[in-house]
Design a protein around this motif. Structure first.
Motif, PDB file in Angstrom:
ATOM      1  N   LEU A  68      -4.920 -14.651  -1.613  1.00 49.97           N
ATOM      2  CA  LEU A  68      -5.543 -13.406  -1.195  1.00 49.97           C
ATOM      3  C   LEU A  68      -5.348 -12.194  -1.669  1.00 49.97           C
ATOM      4  O   LEU A  68      -3.600 -12.062  -0.657  1.00 49.97           O
ATOM      5  N   THR A  69      -5.790 -11.039  -2.036  1.00 48.98           N
ATOM      6  CA  THR A  69      -5.033 -10.023  -1.881  1.00 48.98           C
ATOM      7  C   THR A  69      -4.842  -8.781  -1.487  1.00 48.98           C
ATOM      8  O   THR A  69      -6.539  -8.788  -0.839  1.00 48.98           O
ATOM      9  N   GLU A  70      -4.756  -7.956  -1.224  1.00 44.91           N
ATOM     10  CA  GLU A  70      -5.440  -6.659  -0.509  1.00 44.91           C
ATOM     11  C   GLU A  70      -6.603  -6.208  -1.144  1.00 44.91           C
ATOM     12  O   GLU A  70      -6.554  -6.054  -2.626  1.00 44.91           O
ATOM     13  N   ARG A  71      -7.600  -5.264  -0.115  1.00 48.00           N
ATOM     14  CA  ARG A  71      -8.928  -5.145  -1.200  1.00 48.00           C
ATOM     15  C   ARG A  71      -8.751  -3.945  -1.130  1.00 48.00           C
ATOM     16  O   ARG A  71      -9.065  -3.690  -2.129  1.00 48.00           O
ATOM     17  N   ASP A  72      -7.776  -2.627  -1.150  1.00 48.40           N
ATOM     18  CA  ASP A  72      -7.419  -1.380  -1.689  1.00 48.40           C
ATOM     19  C   ASP A  72      -7.143  -1.194  -3.032  1.00 48.40           C
ATOM     20  O   ASP A  72      -7.177  -0.255  -3.292  1.00 48.40           O
ATOM     21  N   HIS A  73      -6.389  -2.503  -3.440  1.00 52.55           N
ATOM     22  CA  HIS A  73      -5.773  -2.222  -5.283  1.00 52.55           C
ATOM     23  C   HIS A  73      -7.028  -1.329  -6.571  1.00 52.55           C
ATOM     24  O   HIS A  73      -8.372  -1.030  -6.292  1.00 52.55           O
ATOM     25  N   PRO A  74      -6.377   0.196  -6.655  1.00 48.87           N
ATOM     26  CA  PRO A  74      -7.213   0.710  -7.392  1.00 48.87           C
ATOM     27  C   PRO A  74      -7.676   0.014  -9.081  1.00 48.87           C
ATOM     28  O   PRO A  74      -9.012   0.729  -9.138  1.00 48.87           O
ATOM     29  N   SER A  75      -6.997  -0.900  -9.546  1.00 51.32           N
ATOM     30  CA  SER A  75      -7.259  -1.594 -10.682  1.00 51.32           C
ATOM     31  C   SER A  75      -6.901  -3.208 -10.568  1.00 51.32           C
ATOM     32  O   SER A  75      -6.166  -3.224  -9.386  1.00 51.32           O
ATOM     33  N   GLY A  76      -7.434  -3.785 -11.851  1.00 52.01           N
ATOM     34  CA  GLY A  76      -6.552  -5.304 -11.438  1.00 52.01           C
ATOM     35  C   GLY A  76      -5.518  -4.847 -12.197  1.00 52.01           C
ATOM     36  O   GLY A  76      -4.815  -6.221 -11.462  1.00 52.01           O
ATOM     37  N   THR A  77      -5.039  -4.385 -12.789  1.00 50.55           N
ATOM     38  CA  THR A  77      -3.434  -4.429 -12.750  1.00 50.55           C
ATOM     39  C   THR A  77      -2.699  -3.893 -11.361  1.00 50.55           C
ATOM     40  O   THR A  77      -1.782  -4.531 -11.655  1.00 50.55           O
ATOM     41  N   ASP A  78      -3.105  -3.235 -10.363  1.00 52.89           N
ATOM     42  CA  ASP A  78      -2.532  -3.255  -9.639  1.00 52.89           C
ATOM     43  C   ASP A  78      -2.453  -4.639  -8.480  1.00 52.89           C
ATOM     44  O   ASP A  78      -1.561  -4.934  -7.989  1.00 52.89           O
ATOM     45  N   ASP A 200       3.920   2.462  -9.759  1.00 55.68           N
ATOM     46  CA  ASP A 200       4.410   3.477  -9.041  1.00 55.68           C
ATOM     47  C   ASP A 200       3.999   4.916 -10.011  1.00 55.68           C
ATOM     48  O   ASP A 200       4.331   5.970  -9.318  1.00 55.68           O
ATOM     49  N   TRP A 201       3.531   5.109 -10.840  1.00 54.32           N
ATOM     50  CA  TRP A 201       2.813   5.706 -12.109  1.00 54.32           C
ATOM     51  C   TRP A 201       1.549   6.401 -11.513  1.00 54.32           C
ATOM     52  O   TRP A 201       0.918   5.548 -10.325  1.00 54.32           O
TER      53      TRP A 201
END
Length: 257
Positions: A68-78, A200-201
């Protein structure tokens, strides 16, 4: 080859198909079929990375590894980067991103993209492409095109029809007479150490124009290896029509995975 970990990002929300990972395909949720395909590869570990407990519950009968990961990742890579950190992966570990809406993905392509990255120590990412055979596909902005150099490294990704055949398109724009045009396949292998840098980019100008995440890596000078897919890559599920197509294909195979 270095350790290979497949991560399958699976968000519950989808603007076109709500709850997409859990949509039924002949008695199984779609995410389970993707997971099983990934398990047929040579990866040492397969992890479903999701933001929703319903997906975790659905995978429990399969004894799949789910994070279970954070919900607010902007992309799948994050989301992949979070998984890599929490698993404590070495910087050289190869992490393959398999989209959670590709229930027909061949395991051979997962192995191929991982091997391509392992074979080029100077590359941070590897991905796949296949030839474009018709003008409609070439000029479709929803189809991402890629141009490679002599060594298979990406020169550029674009939604535009690149390279532009200045003379050929002017004379016979309805014909493609060479294999110069390649469609990008969105299957990626990363080094875990690269993922730690990537998060971080800020988005790059070209990335924002094209809406193509991989251009951020190129903006920062990272190399992307692009291999020609060793097997046909069936399209994933973005719409209800796609879902029905996949259901028909699997039914024709007798429900086989």
């Amino acid at each position: 080859m270095n350790e290979v970990v497949v991560v399958i990002p699976a968000r519950y929300d989808s603007s076109r198909l709500p709850g997409k990972p859990l949509l039924d395909i002949h008695g199984e949720p779609m995410i389970a079929r993707v997971w099983r395909r990934a398990c047929q590869s040579g990866a040492t570990r397969v992890v479903v990375a999701t933001d929703d407990e319903r997906i975790e519950s659905a995978m429990r009968p399969y004894e799949a590894e789910v994070m279970l990961t954070e919900r607010d990742h902007p992309s799948g890579t994050d989301r992949l980067a979070e998984v890599a950190v929490r698993l404590g992966l070495d910087a050289d570990t190869i992490v393959v991103n398999v989209q959670g809406d590709e229930p027909l993905i061949p395991a051979s392509l997962i192995d191929q993209v991982a091997r391509r990255l392992a074979d080029d120590a100077s590359a941070s990412i590897a991905t796949l492409a296949e030839p474009i055979g018709n003008v409609e596909t070439l000029f479709n902005p929803n189809v991402v095109k890629v141009v490679r150099d002599l060594y298979g490294r990406a020169l550029y990704f674009s939604r535009a029809p690149v390279p532009w055949d200045r003379e050929g398109f002017a004379q016979r724009p309805e014909h493609l007479e060479t294999d110069a045009w390649l469609r990008h396949i969105g299957l990626y292998a990363y080094r875990a150490g690269f993922l730690a840098e990537y998060v971080d980019w800020l988005p790059s100008p070209l990335e924002q124009l094209e809406q193509l995440e991989q251009l951020r890596a190129m903006h920062h000078g990272h190399r992307i290896q692009v291999a020609l897919a060793c097997e046909a890559h069936p399209a994933g599920v973005d719409t209800q029509e796609d879902l029905e197509r996949v259901r028909r294909l699997i039914a024709e195979e007798g429900g086989a995975t």
